[in-house]
Design an enzyme around this catalytic site. Structure first.
Site, mmCIF file in Angstrom:
data_model
loop_
_atom_site.group_PDB
_atom_site.id
_atom_site.type_symbol
_atom_site.label_atom_id
_atom_site.label_comp_id
_atom_site.label_asym_id
_atom_site.label_seq_id
_atom_site.Cartn_x
_atom_site.Cartn_y
_atom_site.Cartn_z
ATOM 1 N N HIS A 50 0.320 -0.838 -0.250
ATOM 2 C CA HIS A 50 0.073 -0.099 0.191
ATOM 3 C C HIS A 50 0.872 1.336 0.035
ATOM 4 O O HIS A 50 1.699 1.435 0.204
ATOM 5 C CB HIS A 50 -0.313 -0.103 1.767
ATOM 6 C CG HIS A 50 -1.864 0.885 1.201
ATOM 7 N ND1 HIS A 50 -1.586 2.439 1.722
ATOM 8 C CD2 HIS A 50 -3.091 0.968 1.113
ATOM 9 C CE1 HIS A 50 -2.765 3.174 1.907
ATOM 10 N NE2 HIS A 50 -3.255 1.687 1.250
ATOM 11 N N ASP B 51 2.691 -4.414 7.730
ATOM 12 C CA ASP B 51 1.615 -3.404 8.419
ATOM 13 C C ASP B 51 0.538 -5.023 8.151
ATOM 14 O O ASP B 51 0.069 -6.017 7.268
ATOM 15 C CB ASP B 51 1.327 -3.201 6.813
ATOM 16 C CG ASP B 51 0.553 -2.724 6.758
ATOM 17 O OD1 ASP B 51 -0.195 -2.785 7.028
ATOM 18 O OD2 ASP B 51 0.353 -1.745 4.940
ATOM 19 N N GLN C 97 -4.767 -5.451 6.853
ATOM 20 C CA GLN C 97 -5.583 -6.186 6.125
ATOM 21 C C GLN C 97 -5.604 -7.838 6.765
ATOM 22 O O GLN C 97 -6.278 -8.305 6.505
ATOM 23 C CB GLN C 97 -5.008 -6.444 4.862
ATOM 24 C CG GLN C 97 -5.400 -4.861 3.633
ATOM 25 C CD GLN C 97 -6.668 -4.346 4.224
ATOM 26 O OE1 GLN C 97 -8.190 -5.455 4.350
ATOM 27 N NE2 GLN C 97 -7.098 -2.921 3.613
ATOM 28 N N LYS D 9 -10.513 -0.727 10.123
ATOM 29 C CA LYS D 9 -10.827 -1.971 10.041
ATOM 30 C C LYS D 9 -11.223 -2.812 10.548
ATOM 31 O O LYS D 9 -11.324 -4.297 10.181
ATOM 32 C CB LYS D 9 -9.505 -2.954 9.004
ATOM 33 C CG LYS D 9 -9.358 -0.666 7.904
ATOM 34 C CD LYS D 9 -8.383 -1.085 7.161
ATOM 35 C CE LYS D 9 -7.609 0.053 6.640
ATOM 36 N NZ LYS D 9 -8.280 -0.030 4.733
ATOM 37 N N CYS E 136 -4.506 2.764 -3.067
ATOM 38 C CA CYS E 136 -3.559 2.747 -3.535
ATOM 39 C C CYS E 136 -2.238 1.505 -2.907
ATOM 40 O O CYS E 136 -1.463 1.420 -2.181
ATOM 41 C CB CYS E 136 -4.001 3.078 -2.021
ATOM 42 S SG CYS E 136 -5.354 4.596 -0.970
HETATM 43 N N1 PMP Z 1 -2.048 -0.889 4.940
HETATM 44 C C1 PMP Z 1 -2.720 -1.418 4.102
HETATM 45 C C2 PMP Z 1 -2.391 -3.350 3.349
HETATM 46 C C3 PMP Z 1 -4.181 -0.921 3.706
HETATM 47 O O1 PMP Z 1 -5.002 -1.548 2.975
HETATM 48 C C4 PMP Z 1 -3.925 0.233 4.307
HETATM 49 C C5 PMP Z 1 -5.968 0.584 3.999
HETATM 50 N N2 PMP Z 1 -6.904 0.612 3.021
HETATM 51 C C6 PMP Z 1 -3.290 0.735 5.039
HETATM 52 C C7 PMP Z 1 -1.764 0.374 5.102
HETATM 53 C C8 PMP Z 1 -3.599 2.406 5.053
HETATM 54 O O2 PMP Z 1 -4.795 2.197 6.384
HETATM 55 P P1 PMP Z 1 -5.732 3.669 7.023
HETATM 56 O O3 PMP Z 1 -5.757 4.056 6.141
HETATM 57 O O4 PMP Z 1 -6.468 3.255 7.529
HETATM 58 O O5 PMP Z 1 -4.151 4.295 7.901
#
Ligand code: PMP
Length: 408
Positions: A122, A195, A198, A221, A367
């Site tokens: 991401h 990270d 997910q 999430k 993203c």
């Molecule tokens: N890492 C991953 C794998 C994600 O899916 C996301 C959110 N789509 C993020 C980081 C960022 O999370 P947040 O926007 O809640 O900070």
């Protein structure tokens, strides 16, 4: 999954465009159970006061709730100590915290080095490192979304400062072998950030079993509120790293000449924390724990397997990060998101028309532009599941998808 669970989520019974909502955008954010919403209202109605600095009753009660929440998080991810649990705004801020403080730590020793990430990160696990001067080395992946561990082993150099990889891909649902990745990094004397944005909502995550040095996840999430998340770090590392932001709470003593810093975890929590959010996050973690992470994982794996099987019967569909072999399919995408395109139809058009049928999906690059380049696409349609989704909803989605395709 017990049907009454859906009753805990009032939003699921609303309709959009006159049709029952089918919410398949859980990887972006999950819906909130009554228990979480009520905990927020209850705290503002009955407890609210700033934490840590007050001698009065309410302040102490709010502080107790906030610190008990830290313990709930510790238990949930099986960390050694609450000193290792830092509340942040979410995964993004957690990774920024580490990138900034590591760069500062390294600048004291004169060098800012390299960070190993994977092809499927991401943006929030790419850009913070770049902003802080780190050079990225990238673990390649196969067409099925499997990381190349041999290539990974060759990326280490004396400049490697961190391995930072996602536990589960937010695009393909692939579960990465993070234990093995961590073990290899440690053989090279390099720390690891996982990270967990997910993974945490879909499976048991255990800091002591994973062995990683740092871990990040977002409350929203995992059925908690927006604006609260967690940064986990091993105490030996958090002791070494400098503070992230300056302000109240993170100090021991301040003078115009010299400031000393508070002990862990407060050293990394400048300013008034989101103490209502931390409490509501703890309520969300208790909620999923009561159902059981194994039960949730099993339920979602069944949904994913069923969805992928049904989708594969649709002509012209291409599912990303899934091998042609169905056994690999199920194994790879058992943690939520499934991304796809349909030949000859733009992903945005698919998403827009599905929305008109009441089916909420996500479209675009998710993203993860470098991953899109690797897959050779501009974007995909992504469906992703939560604990409340049902087989009936997948049938509605499949019927909707067939209908939309027929329109083209
Ligand atoms: N890492 C991953 C794998 C994600 O899916 C996301 C959110 N789509 C993020 C980081 C960022 O999370 P947040 O926007 O809640 O900070």
């Amino acid at each position: 999954m017990n049907k009454s669970i859906r009753d805990d989520f009032p939003i699921l019974s609303r309709s959009v465009y006159g049709r029952p909502l089918v919410y398949l955008d859980n990887a972006a954010t999950t819906q909130k159970p009554r228990q979480v919403v009520e905990a927020i209202a209850d705290e503002y109605y009955n407890v609210n006061a700033n934490v840590h600095r007050g001698v009065h009753f309410l302040s102490q009660q709010a502080t107790d709730l906030h610190e008990q929440s830290r313990e709930t998080v510790r238990r949930f991810i099986n960390a050694h100590s609450t000193n290792e649990i830092i509340f942040t705004r979410g995964t993004t801020e957690s990774i920024n915290l580490l990138a900034r403080t590591l760069a500062q730590y390294d600048s004291n020793t004169g060098e800012v080095g390299e960070v190993i990430v994977s092809q499927m990160e991401h943006h929030s696990n790419i850009v913070p490192w770049q902003l802080n001067g780190f050079k990225l080395r990238v673990i390649p992946m196969s067409d099925e979304g499997v990381l190349d561990i041999d290539a990974y082993q060759k990326l280490f150099s004396p400049q490697t400062r961190m391995v930072s990889v996602t536990h589960v891909s937010n695009v393909m649902g692939v579960i990465n072998p993070v234990e093995e990745i961590t073990r290899i990094a440690h053989e090279h004397g390099v720390p690891v950030l996982i990270d967990g944005a997910q993974s945490t909502p879909h499976m048991t995550v255990d800091m002591q079993a994973l062995g990683c040095d740092f871990f990040a996840f977002s409350g929203h999430k995992i059925y908690g509120p927006t604006g609260i998340g967690v940064f986990y770090g091993k105490e030996e590392w958090l002791d070494k790293l400098p503070p992230y932001q300056g302000g109240g709470e993170m100090i021991k003593n301040v003078s115009f000449e010299h400031t000393t810093f508070n002990e862990l975890p407060y050293k990394f929590e400048a300013g008034t924390p989101d103490y209502v959010g931390s409490h509501a996050l703890a309520v969300a973690l208790d909620y999923v724990s009561q159902i059981g992470m194994e039960v949730i994982h099993q339920h979602e794996a069944e949904l994913t397997t069923y969805a992928v099987q049904q989708m594969q019967t649709i002509p012209g569909i291409r599912i990303y990060g899934n091998s042609q072999h169905s056994t690999v399919n199920c194994q790879l995408s058992s943690a939520g998101p499934v991304s796809f395109n349909v030949e000859g139809i733009h992903h945005l058009d698919l998403g827009t028309l599905l929305d008109r049928l009441g089916i909420a999906v996500r479209t675009g690059h998710h993203c993860a532009e470098p991953l899109m380049h690797r897959l050779g696409v501009e974007g995909t349609v992504r469906i992703s599941f939560g604990l409340y989704n049902t087989i009936d909803e997948i049938d509605t989605f499949i019927a909707g998808l067939r209908r939309v395709i027929q329109m083209f």
